[in-house]
Design an enzyme around this catalytic site. Structure first.
Site, PDB file in Angstrom:
ATOM      1  N   ARG A 154       0.979  -1.323   0.000  1.00  0.00           N
ATOM      2  CA  ARG A 154       0.130   0.029  -0.221  1.00  0.00           C
ATOM      3  C   ARG A 154       0.997   1.235  -0.029  1.00  0.00           C
ATOM      4  NH1 ARG A 154      -2.259  -3.685  -0.992  1.00  0.00           N
ATOM      5  NH2 ARG A 154      -4.127  -4.480  -0.101  1.00  0.00           N
ATOM      6  N   SER A 193     -10.274  -0.423   4.380  1.00  0.00           N
ATOM      7  CA  SER A 193      -9.439  -0.381   5.709  1.00  0.00           C
ATOM      8  C   SER A 193      -8.680   0.893   6.152  1.00  0.00           C
ATOM      9  CB  SER A 193      -8.403  -1.341   5.493  1.00  0.00           C
ATOM     10  OG  SER A 193      -8.785  -2.734   5.344  1.00  0.00           O
ATOM     11  N   GLU A 214      -3.808   3.925   6.127  1.00  0.00           N
ATOM     12  CA  GLU A 214      -3.752   3.838   4.730  1.00  0.00           C
ATOM     13  C   GLU A 214      -4.914   4.628   4.302  1.00  0.00           C
ATOM     14  OE1 GLU A 214      -4.914  -0.379   3.577  1.00  0.00           O
ATOM     15  OE2 GLU A 214      -5.708   0.168   1.834  1.00  0.00           O
TER      16      GLU A 214
HETATM   17  C1  LIG Z   1     -15.664  -0.910   0.739  1.00  0.00           C
HETATM   18  C2  LIG Z   1     -14.094  -0.719   0.140  1.00  0.00           C
HETATM   19  C3  LIG Z   1     -13.346  -1.634   0.099  1.00  0.00           C
HETATM   20  C4  LIG Z   1     -12.033  -1.537  -0.330  1.00  0.00           C
HETATM   21  N1  LIG Z   1     -11.087  -2.585  -0.564  1.00  0.00           N
HETATM   22  C5  LIG Z   1      -9.824  -2.401  -0.908  1.00  0.00           C
HETATM   23  C6  LIG Z   1      -9.160  -3.585  -1.138  1.00  0.00           C
HETATM   24  O1  LIG Z   1      -9.367  -4.674  -0.906  1.00  0.00           O
HETATM   25  N2  LIG Z   1      -7.791  -3.194  -1.263  1.00  0.00           N
HETATM   26  C7  LIG Z   1      -7.413  -2.252  -1.580  1.00  0.00           C
HETATM   27  O2  LIG Z   1      -6.045  -1.800  -1.551  1.00  0.00           O
HETATM   28  N3  LIG Z   1      -8.149  -0.908  -1.203  1.00  0.00           N
HETATM   29  C8  LIG Z   1      -9.361  -1.005  -0.870  1.00  0.00           C
HETATM   30  N4  LIG Z   1     -10.142  -0.096  -0.494  1.00  0.00           N
HETATM   31  C9  LIG Z   1      -9.734   1.318  -0.881  1.00  0.00           C
HETATM   32  C10 LIG Z   1      -9.519   2.070  -2.133  1.00  0.00           C
HETATM   33  O3  LIG Z   1     -10.678   1.748  -2.899  1.00  0.00           O
HETATM   34  C11 LIG Z   1      -8.421   1.834  -2.877  1.00  0.00           C
HETATM   35  O4  LIG Z   1      -7.001   2.551  -2.083  1.00  0.00           O
HETATM   36  C12 LIG Z   1      -8.311   2.460  -4.231  1.00  0.00           C
HETATM   37  O5  LIG Z   1      -7.341   2.377  -4.952  1.00  0.00           O
HETATM   38  C13 LIG Z   1      -8.486   3.890  -4.116  1.00  0.00           C
HETATM   39  O6  LIG Z   1      -8.923   4.442  -5.514  1.00  0.00           O
HETATM   40  P1  LIG Z   1      -9.651   5.846  -5.788  1.00  0.00           P
HETATM   41  O7  LIG Z   1      -9.757   6.064  -7.364  1.00  0.00           O
HETATM   42  O8  LIG Z   1     -10.832   5.716  -4.930  1.00  0.00           O
HETATM   43  O9  LIG Z   1      -8.678   6.892  -5.325  1.00  0.00           O
HETATM   44  P2  LIG Z   1      -8.979   8.236  -4.171  1.00  0.00           P
HETATM   45  O10 LIG Z   1      -9.589   7.827  -2.962  1.00  0.00           O
HETATM   46  O11 LIG Z   1      -9.722   9.001  -5.038  1.00  0.00           O
HETATM   47  O12 LIG Z   1      -7.626   8.692  -4.109  1.00  0.00           O
HETATM   48  C14 LIG Z   1      -6.711   8.167  -3.341  1.00  0.00           C
HETATM   49  C15 LIG Z   1      -5.239   8.581  -3.417  1.00  0.00           C
HETATM   50  O13 LIG Z   1      -4.818   8.574  -5.015  1.00  0.00           O
HETATM   51  C16 LIG Z   1      -4.665   9.967  -5.423  1.00  0.00           C
HETATM   52  N5  LIG Z   1      -4.899   9.786  -6.814  1.00  0.00           N
HETATM   53  C17 LIG Z   1      -6.049   9.333  -7.067  1.00  0.00           C
HETATM   54  N6  LIG Z   1      -6.033   9.164  -8.704  1.00  0.00           N
HETATM   55  C18 LIG Z   1      -4.822   9.611  -9.003  1.00  0.00           C
HETATM   56  C19 LIG Z   1      -4.127   9.953 -10.273  1.00  0.00           C
HETATM   57  N7  LIG Z   1      -4.629   9.486 -11.368  1.00  0.00           N
HETATM   58  N8  LIG Z   1      -2.798  10.253 -10.336  1.00  0.00           N
HETATM   59  C20 LIG Z   1      -2.240  10.572  -9.158  1.00  0.00           C
HETATM   60  N9  LIG Z   1      -2.900  10.541  -7.837  1.00  0.00           N
HETATM   61  C21 LIG Z   1      -3.995  10.021  -8.037  1.00  0.00           C
HETATM   62  C22 LIG Z   1      -5.379  10.906  -4.638  1.00  0.00           C
HETATM   63  O14 LIG Z   1      -4.800  12.241  -4.697  1.00  0.00           O
HETATM   64  C23 LIG Z   1      -5.307  10.232  -3.242  1.00  0.00           C
HETATM   65  O15 LIG Z   1      -3.909  10.631  -2.569  1.00  0.00           O
HETATM   66  C24 LIG Z   1     -11.508  -0.095  -0.280  1.00  0.00           C
HETATM   67  C25 LIG Z   1     -12.500   0.881  -0.032  1.00  0.00           C
HETATM   68  C26 LIG Z   1     -13.695   0.540   0.121  1.00  0.00           C
HETATM   69  C27 LIG Z   1     -14.603   1.930   0.144  1.00  0.00           C
END
Ligand SMILES: Cc1cc2nc3c(=O)[nH]c(=O)nc-3n(C[C@H](O)[C@H](O)[C@H](O)COP(=O)(O)OP(=O)(O)OC[C@H]3O[C@@H](n4cnc5c(N)ncnc54)[C@H](O)[C@@H]3O)c2cc1C
Length: 303
Positions: free
Chosen positions: A172, A220, A290
């Protein structure tokens, strides 16, 4: 660009005072001064070129790992969700995908192409860009295990193609060139003719038994410390069900904090701090976040 093309191209949106609660899975967070949703990489590059150097810049995908404080964001937010959602098969095992594509959509397309090792992406409710930043993983798979190249853009709008060697990649955690953001990636997956949608359904069903899926959360909150599970440490400290306003530590999975409907970001952040303090007291382990926390506390920003 021809007149006909410009008529069919969707218009990028630039919004002011946009509530970030509309763009995060916890459904909390104050307003961003500017919220830009480009519909093409060119529009994004133009915006970046014109952005004053002293304007702070944040990116958001599906906001599924983001706590935005109640005072909002002074500066600009770029949302990748309307960038062209291209997923292209390059050859038998290689696929190119844009940063704004939801991981679940990507997983399904890859499985249709019989690239079964991509199925784990179905467990990540974020975008490809977010998964690259977080090295997101699920069901035993991790994003960067399969990356061949990534494409990035910097603050001046210049594009770069980079390889995994340009990044320090951990659990992560991804550290790479500063002030560059992801536009997309190419992945290489082994062929798996047996892959089908039923595998994805089965994985998600299994997850539903142990996690409060469908509730307002960010997944998480803490990373698992080496050799331990954050959820077990939180549960052992007796914290399941602990509340702050309308935020509560899930009874089903102690590493999830839920917004029961009217929690504020301050409720959630204060509950995160309480969990961290009480786990240290109980087990001596300092949990690392995280979830990413950004923005201003209310009051400080004057909102
Ligand atoms: C119900 C649930 C279950 C989940 N299960 C998991 C799991 O099993 N495994 C896991 O790893 N995660 C899990 N997550 C967490 C999350 O889905 C991941 O971390 C996911 O990768 C975040 O993607 P996002 O597009 O929503 O990022 P965001 O939340 O929008 O952003 C996260 C970070 O990435 C940055 N960012 C976003 N896009 C870009 C880009 N194009 N370039 C540079 N920076 C960027 C943002 O500035 C921020 O710092 C879960 C979340 C939920 C709500």
């Amino acid at each position: 660009m021809s007149a006909a093309m410009s008529m069919t191209m969707p218009t990028p949106e630039l919004l002011f005072d946009e509530p970030m609660s509309l763009h995060t899975s916890w459904r909390v967070g104050g307003s961003a001064d500017q919220f830009f949703r480009p519909t093409s990489v060119e529009a994004l590059r133009d915006y970046l070129r014109d952005l004053p150097e002293d304007t702070s810049l944040h990116w958001v995908g599906l906001g599924s790992n983001l706590l935005v404080r109640d005072g909002g964001i002074r500066g600009a937010v770029i949302c990748t969700l309307k960038l062209p959602a291209a997923t292209e098969r390059l050859d038998a095992s290689r696929v190119a995908v844009g940063a704004g594509v939801p991981c679940t959509v990507f997983a399904r397309q890859c499985v249709r192409w019989q690239l079964g090792p991509a199925a784990f992406f179905a467990g990540i409710p974020g975008t490809i860009g977010g998964a690259l930043v977080m090295n997101a993983g699920a069901f035993g798979g991790e994003t960067w295990e399969r990356v061949e190249t990534v494409e990035t853009v910097d603050r001046s709008g210049a594009r770069h193609t980079r390889s995994p060697d340009d990044y320090e990649i951990g659990y992560r955690s991804v550290v790479g060139p500063a002030q560059e953001w992801f536009l997309g990636a190419t992945f290489a997956f082994d062929d798996d003719p047996a892959a089908d949608m039923a595998d994805i359904k089965a994985m998600l069903k299994k997850r539903g038994y142990s996690q409060p899926i469908g509730k307002l959360s960010c997944g998480s909150v803490f990373r698992n410390p080496p050799g331990q599970f954050a959820a077990e440490l939180i549960e052992a400290a007796g914290l399941k069900g602990t509340e702050r306003g309308d935020a509560v530590v899930s009874d089903k999975h102690a590493n999830f904090i839920l917004n029961r409907g009217s929690a504020t970001a301050a409720d959630i952040e204060s509950l995160i701090e309480e969990v961290r303090d009480r786990v240290v007291e109980h087990s001596g382990t300092a949990l690392q976040l995280e979830v990413r926390i950004i923005g201003e506390t209310q009051g400080r920003s004057g909102e």
